[in-house]
Write an enzyme that holds these catalytic residues in place. Structure first.
Site, PDB file in Angstrom:
ATOM      1  N   ASN A  47     -43.858  10.326 -23.952  1.00 14.91           N
ATOM      2  CA  ASN A  47     -44.928  11.183 -23.430  1.00 14.91           C
ATOM      3  C   ASN A  47     -44.778  12.563 -24.073  1.00 14.91           C
ATOM      4  OD1 ASN A  47     -46.162  13.203 -21.791  1.00 14.91           O
ATOM      5  ND2 ASN A  47     -46.463  11.680 -20.202  1.00 14.91           N
ATOM      6  N   HIS A  97     -45.465  17.681 -22.928  1.00 14.24           N
ATOM      7  CA  HIS A  97     -44.773  18.967 -22.849  1.00 14.24           C
ATOM      8  C   HIS A  97     -44.599  19.642 -24.197  1.00 14.24           C
ATOM      9  CE1 HIS A  97     -44.739  18.708 -18.691  1.00 14.24           C
ATOM     10  NE2 HIS A  97     -43.898  17.706 -18.616  1.00 14.24           N
ATOM     11  N   HIS A 154     -51.319  12.667 -21.311  1.00 14.71           N
ATOM     12  CA  HIS A 154     -52.128  12.770 -20.089  1.00 14.71           C
ATOM     13  C   HIS A 154     -53.178  13.850 -20.309  1.00 14.71           C
ATOM     14  CE1 HIS A 154     -51.923  13.247 -15.385  1.00 14.71           C
ATOM     15  NE2 HIS A 154     -53.154  13.118 -15.819  1.00 14.71           N
ATOM     16  N   ARG A 201     -55.381  15.941 -18.634  1.00 13.30           N
ATOM     17  CA  ARG A 201     -55.634  16.354 -17.244  1.00 13.30           C
ATOM     18  C   ARG A 201     -56.986  17.041 -17.150  1.00 13.30           C
ATOM     19  NH1 ARG A 201     -50.567  16.339 -14.078  1.00 13.30           N
ATOM     20  NH2 ARG A 201     -51.880  17.101 -12.422  1.00 13.30           N
ATOM     21  N   ARG A 223     -54.363  21.510 -18.904  1.00 16.08           N
ATOM     22  CA  ARG A 223     -53.271  22.488 -18.942  1.00 16.08           C
ATOM     23  C   ARG A 223     -52.321  22.266 -20.119  1.00 16.08           C
ATOM     24  NH1 ARG A 223     -49.865  20.531 -13.743  1.00 16.08           N
ATOM     25  NH2 ARG A 223     -51.917  20.735 -12.815  1.00 16.08           N
ATOM     26  N   GLU A 237     -52.899   8.521 -20.222  1.00 20.04           N
ATOM     27  CA  GLU A 237     -52.734   8.653 -18.771  1.00 20.04           C
ATOM     28  C   GLU A 237     -53.911   9.455 -18.262  1.00 20.04           C
ATOM     29  OE1 GLU A 237     -49.392  10.750 -17.161  1.00 20.04           O
ATOM     30  OE2 GLU A 237     -48.089   9.376 -18.219  1.00 20.04           O
ATOM     31  N   THR A 292     -47.456  14.547 -11.952  1.00 25.25           N
ATOM     32  CA  THR A 292     -47.994  13.506 -11.073  1.00 25.25           C
ATOM     33  C   THR A 292     -46.990  13.248  -9.950  1.00 25.25           C
ATOM     34  OG1 THR A 292     -48.855  12.576 -13.103  1.00 25.25           O
ATOM     35  CG2 THR A 292     -49.080  11.242 -11.127  1.00 25.25           C
ATOM     36  N   GLU A 310     -47.398   0.424 -13.592  1.00 24.03           N
ATOM     37  CA  GLU A 310     -46.271   1.252 -14.004  1.00 24.03           C
ATOM     38  C   GLU A 310     -45.611   1.722 -12.722  1.00 24.03           C
ATOM     39  OE1 GLU A 310     -46.660   4.051 -17.221  1.00 24.03           O
ATOM     40  OE2 GLU A 310     -45.255   5.440 -16.274  1.00 24.03           O
ATOM     41  N   HIS A 312     -41.330   8.085 -15.012  1.00 25.70           N
ATOM     42  CA  HIS A 312     -41.367   9.348 -14.278  1.00 25.70           C
ATOM     43  C   HIS A 312     -39.970   9.772 -13.859  1.00 25.70           C
ATOM     44  CE1 HIS A 312     -42.886  12.748 -12.084  1.00 25.70           C
ATOM     45  NE2 HIS A 312     -44.089  12.485 -12.583  1.00 25.70           N
TER      46      HIS A 312
HETATM   47  N1  PXP Z   1     -45.524   7.900 -16.433  1.00 22.25           N
HETATM   48  C1  PXP Z   1     -46.508   8.543 -15.749  1.00 22.25           C
HETATM   49  C2  PXP Z   1     -47.591   7.721 -15.155  1.00 22.25           C
HETATM   50  C3  PXP Z   1     -46.529   9.954 -15.637  1.00 22.25           C
HETATM   51  O1  PXP Z   1     -47.516  10.562 -14.941  1.00 22.25           O
HETATM   52  C4  PXP Z   1     -45.524  10.698 -16.279  1.00 22.25           C
HETATM   53  C5  PXP Z   1     -45.567  12.192 -16.246  1.00 22.25           C
HETATM   54  O2  PXP Z   1     -46.651  12.638 -17.015  1.00 22.25           O
HETATM   55  C6  PXP Z   1     -44.533   9.998 -16.987  1.00 22.25           C
HETATM   56  C7  PXP Z   1     -44.541   8.598 -17.018  1.00 22.25           C
HETATM   57  C8  PXP Z   1     -43.425  10.706 -17.684  1.00 22.25           C
HETATM   58  O3  PXP Z   1     -42.665  11.401 -16.760  1.00 22.25           O
HETATM   59  P1  PXP Z   1     -41.517  12.373 -17.227  1.00 22.25           P
HETATM   60  O4  PXP Z   1     -42.173  13.495 -17.994  1.00 22.25           O
HETATM   61  O5  PXP Z   1     -40.888  12.805 -15.963  1.00 22.25           O
HETATM   62  O6  PXP Z   1     -40.605  11.576 -18.118  1.00 22.25           O
END
Ligand code: PXP
Length: 245
Positions: free
Chosen positions: A7, A10, A50, A52, A56, A77, A108, A158, A197
């Site tokens: 992901n 960030h 994601h 959003r 952001r 996402e 999330t 998931e 997550h």
């Molecule tokens: N899976 C989903 C559905 C999420 O919403 C997120 C956070 O955007 C992640 C995985 C990844 O989470 P993390 O950034 O905590 O690894």
């Protein structure tokens, strides 16, 4: 062996911290697409982003560029809003992971409520699947949620690993057992299983025991680690540039 989806939200968070009003500025960095290509080179089997509602971090243009440039698969996402559904139907990511979205949350927070939202989710899933997009539902590892997800004609769930990741002491084993039970039940109901997550370099190994686990989606820990392991080189390069005059 389960695969890794990285992901890259960030990476965009860092860019937006400086270039929120001007993310197309030629100096705007870091570029999430460059990060995605590096993640693929290092072994990621998919890229997750994601989009959003409040934009952001990831921007529409990032999603378009990811769609054009990555070689593995794009997992979008998204919250269940008509605007974002339309974008998904235009961009056609390989996968969509439907998540609950709350403007005020930092990330999330909980899973999607598949029990209470069958009538909202069912047509959205049908529209996405109708365009060949694989649909995953991000849910808490609860029996009711699995049973409801199974009625919704999505291909994947998931499992939300956030409560496990935040657990301490004996609660860790309890949350792990909950995740294992949920993964088992999902498999019995014909759902394919991903998880994610809050996973990091300390808590991911036990999660690999989830029955039938296909993919882990991990973001924050990987981007955080990249900052730490890359900082020395980044400083060294700037020192060398200054020394060169
Ligand atoms: N899976 C989903 C559905 C999420 O919403 C997120 C956070 O955007 C992640 C995985 C990844 O989470 P993390 O950034 O905590 O690894």
């Amino acid at each position: 062996m389960p695969s890794l989806g990285v992901n890259i939200d960030h990476v965009a968070t860092i860019r937006q911290a400086r270039y929120r009003e001007d993310f197309e500025n030629h100096n705007a960095e870091p570029d999430p697409v460059v990060a995605a290509l590096m993640a693929e080179k290092a072994g990621a089997r998919g890229i997750t982003a994601h989009l959003r509602e409040d934009r952001r971090h990831i921007q529409d243009r990032d999603i378009l560029r990811l769609r054009e440039r990555i070689a593995t698969k794009l997992n979008l996402e998204m919250g269940v809003t008509e605007e974002i559904v339309q974008i998904a139907l235009e961009i056609l990511p390989d996968d969509v992971c439907l998540v609950p979205e709350n403007r005020r949350e930092v990330t999330t927070e909980g899973g999607l409520d598949c029990v209470g939202n069958q009538t909202i989710l069912r047509p959205v899933i049908a529209r996405l699947r109708g365009r060949g997009i694989r649909v995953s539902l991000f849910i808490d590892p609860d029996e009711d949620q699995i049973e409801s997800a199974a009625k919704l004609d999505a291909e994947f769930v998931e499992l939300h690993t956030g409560t496990y990741a935040n657990a301490l002491g004996e609660n860790v084993e309890r949350e792990l057992a909950r995740l294992k039970g949920a993964a088992r039940l999902a498999g019995e109901r014909g759902l394919r299983v991903n998880a994610g997550h809050g996973l990091n370099y300390r808590n991911t190994t036990p999660i690999l025991q989830l029955p039938g686990l296909e993919e882990l989606n991990i973001g924050h820990a990987i981007v955080s680690r990249a900052v730490v392991v890359g900082l020395e080189q980044a400083v060294r390069e700037m020192c060398a540039l200054i020394a060169k005059g």
